[in-house]
Design an enzyme around this catalytic site. Structure first.
Site, mmCIF file in Angstrom:
data_model
loop_
_atom_site.group_PDB
_atom_site.id
_atom_site.type_symbol
_atom_site.label_atom_id
_atom_site.label_comp_id
_atom_site.label_asym_id
_atom_site.label_seq_id
_atom_site.Cartn_x
_atom_site.Cartn_y
_atom_site.Cartn_z
ATOM 1 C CG ASN A 222 48.071 -39.813 -12.585
ATOM 2 O OD1 ASN A 222 48.012 -40.757 -11.783
ATOM 3 N ND2 ASN A 222 49.181 -39.455 -13.164
ATOM 4 C CB CYS B 118 53.739 -35.396 -11.784
ATOM 5 S SG CYS B 118 52.631 -34.169 -11.152
ATOM 6 C CB THR C 271 52.674 -33.107 -4.275
ATOM 7 O OG1 THR C 271 52.395 -33.292 -5.665
ATOM 8 C CG2 THR C 271 54.055 -33.643 -3.954
ATOM 9 C CD GLN D 16 43.846 -36.560 -12.257
ATOM 10 O OE1 GLN D 16 42.841 -36.137 -12.833
ATOM 11 N NE2 GLN D 16 45.035 -36.007 -12.464
ATOM 12 C CB SER E 206 44.910 -31.383 -6.185
ATOM 13 O OG SER E 206 45.586 -30.344 -6.825
ATOM 14 C CG HIS F 189 46.158 -27.812 -10.121
ATOM 15 N ND1 HIS F 189 46.637 -28.313 -11.309
ATOM 16 C CD2 HIS F 189 46.767 -28.520 -9.145
ATOM 17 C CE1 HIS F 189 47.516 -29.293 -11.038
ATOM 18 N NE2 HIS F 189 47.603 -29.422 -9.742
HETATM 19 N N1 PLP Z 1 47.867 -37.364 -7.378
HETATM 20 C C1 PLP Z 1 47.411 -37.488 -8.640
HETATM 21 C C2 PLP Z 1 46.655 -38.722 -9.015
HETATM 22 C C3 PLP Z 1 47.647 -36.474 -9.574
HETATM 23 O O1 PLP Z 1 47.195 -36.618 -10.823
HETATM 24 C C4 PLP Z 1 48.370 -35.322 -9.166
HETATM 25 C C5 PLP Z 1 48.701 -34.262 -10.134
HETATM 26 O O2 PLP Z 1 48.852 -34.489 -11.313
HETATM 27 C C6 PLP Z 1 48.809 -35.240 -7.832
HETATM 28 C C7 PLP Z 1 48.534 -36.276 -6.981
HETATM 29 C C8 PLP Z 1 49.567 -34.048 -7.353
HETATM 30 O O3 PLP Z 1 48.707 -32.964 -7.101
HETATM 31 P P1 PLP Z 1 49.301 -31.475 -7.060
HETATM 32 O O4 PLP Z 1 49.602 -31.086 -8.463
HETATM 33 O O5 PLP Z 1 48.206 -30.661 -6.444
HETATM 34 O O6 PLP Z 1 50.493 -31.530 -6.175
#
Ligand code: PLP
Length: 374
Positions: free
Chosen positions: A146, A322, A69, A176, A197, A199
């Site tokens: 995602n 999210c 994010t 992703q 990311s 996690h």
């Molecule tokens: N972008 C995509 C495509 C995601 O799937 C996610 C999380 O679900 C994010 C960004 C955000 O990543 P983070 O959870 O590390 O902030």
């Protein structure tokens, strides 16, 4: 419990734990000049090297963040602040993650024109991109979606920007796709900025990075000390960053994880079609990553399906973690999926750690859940 929500997050892998343990032991502040500080700083440098190897770039092109994010926000606001002279126009599409879509909407309120390229069936209308690229400052297209796993062609997007002599920066949300498809190797080759990311690949939550190419100028969002070359103040999250690097190292050492996930996907799709016939609609985009499958069962709402699976201790999701609180799914209709499909949409997020027996349990629970269809 059977866990099929790996696109939301996944278990921490063994190598991430090992690297994190080292960082816990080397507890010094990487900015301190003494022995403990130097040890932490060396660890941080080797973590940066590992993440850079996985992204296919030089270590000094990586800035660690609190996750995907923050990396998306930083890339988008930086492009708007530092490259607006190329044109106050941003080209994107309606399937981006909220961490891209919301900063773009915020910039619209500041006077930027936003062009949404249609992506029916998962294929961008490249003609629209081409006709707007000349006076845009930013093109924001993710690599893998995602909710559906749909892959956009980053090489083709770069080609259009080159052909139109566009000065737009190309930001790609790689959250992703990074470490989850062979095509992730294209990210740093064709994009100016890329988010990743930890996690999503077996590291900890709350850690990620932004790749930024040579011509990119960043506009820091977090001011403070001169950590991360002055682009992000604050003592580095050494434990999280080392776990991220450990997760990258594990994925590089095990290319077979991708093959295993692909096999599980194919197994799931063939079993589900056998068990549910034309009651199940599986959205197969033009190009996709193997770890995400999105489908809908005729007459069965996402909520009823999820609750039924949950009663069997099977975890899946209806859309992205999210946007669960967002009322209307605006991503799936952008692919041309109708209201009936969207109201029953279910996302399965596969991992190499899932087994065929788990897939069988999922399909048999889905078949039972179809009895509640109206
Ligand atoms: N972008 C995509 C495509 C995601 O799937 C996610 C999380 O679900 C994010 C960004 C955000 O990543 P983070 O959870 O590390 O902030």
């Amino acid at each position: 419990m059977i866990y099929f929500d790996n696109a939301a997050t996944g278990a921490v892998c063994g190598t991430a734990k090992e690297w994190a343990t080292k960082a816990i032991e080397e507890f010094g502040n990487p900015s301190s000049p003494h022995k403990a500080g130097r040890a932490a700083s060396e660890l941080l440098a080797s973590a940066r090297n590992q993440v850079a190897i996985s992204l296919g770039c030089k270590a000094d092109r990586i800035l660690f963040t609190s996750g995907g994010t923050e990396a998306n926000n930083l890339a988008i606001f930086s492009a708007a602040t530092k490259n607006f002279r190329a044109g106050k126009k941003i080209i994107t599409n309606n399937t981006e993650h909220p961490s891209v879509a919301e900063p773009v909407k915020a910039l619209e309120k500041q006077g930027f024109q936003i062009v949404y390229v249609p992506v029916l069936g998962g294929v961008p209308d490249y003609g629209v991109l081409e006709s707007h690229a000349g006076d845009a400052c930013l093109v924001a297209f993710m690599q893998a979606n995602n909710q559906t796993g749909c892959l956009f062609d980053v090489e083709k997007i770069r080609q259009i920007l080159t052909d139109t002599h566009s000065k737009a920066l190309f930001h790609c949300d790689g959250v992703q796709s990074f470490c989850k498809t062979d095509k992730a190797g294209l990210l740093t080759k064709y994009c100016d900025t890329v988010s990743a990311s930890s996690h999503k690949i077996g590291g900890f939550k709350g850690c990620g990075c932004l790749y930024f190419g040579e011509k990119v100028k960043l506009s820091p969002m977090i001011l403070g000390g001169d950590q991360e070359n002055g682009f992000r103040g604050g003592t580095e999250n050494t434990v999280g960053i080392c776990a991220f690097a450990g997760a990258c190292a594990e994925r590089s050492a095990h290319p077979e994880y991708l093959e295993k996930t692909k096999e599980l996907r194919e197994y799931f799709i063939s079993l589900a079609k056998d068990a549910l016939g034309d009651k199940i609609n599986i959205f197969i985009p033009a190009e996709y990553i193997d770890c995400i499958v999105n489908f809908s069962i005729n007459g069965l709402s996402s909520e009823v399906c999820l609750n039924y699976l949950s009663s069997k201790d099977i975890c899946v999701s209806s859309s992205s973690a999210c946007s669960v609180r967002a009322k209307k799914n605006t991503v799936l209709p952008a692919y041309g999926l109708n209201d009936k499909y969207v109201s029953g949409a279910v996302r399965v997020g596969l991992s190499h750690e899932n087994t065929k027996a788990e897939v069988e349990a999922l399909v048999s629970a889905l078949k039972e859940s179809a009895k509640f269809a109206r």
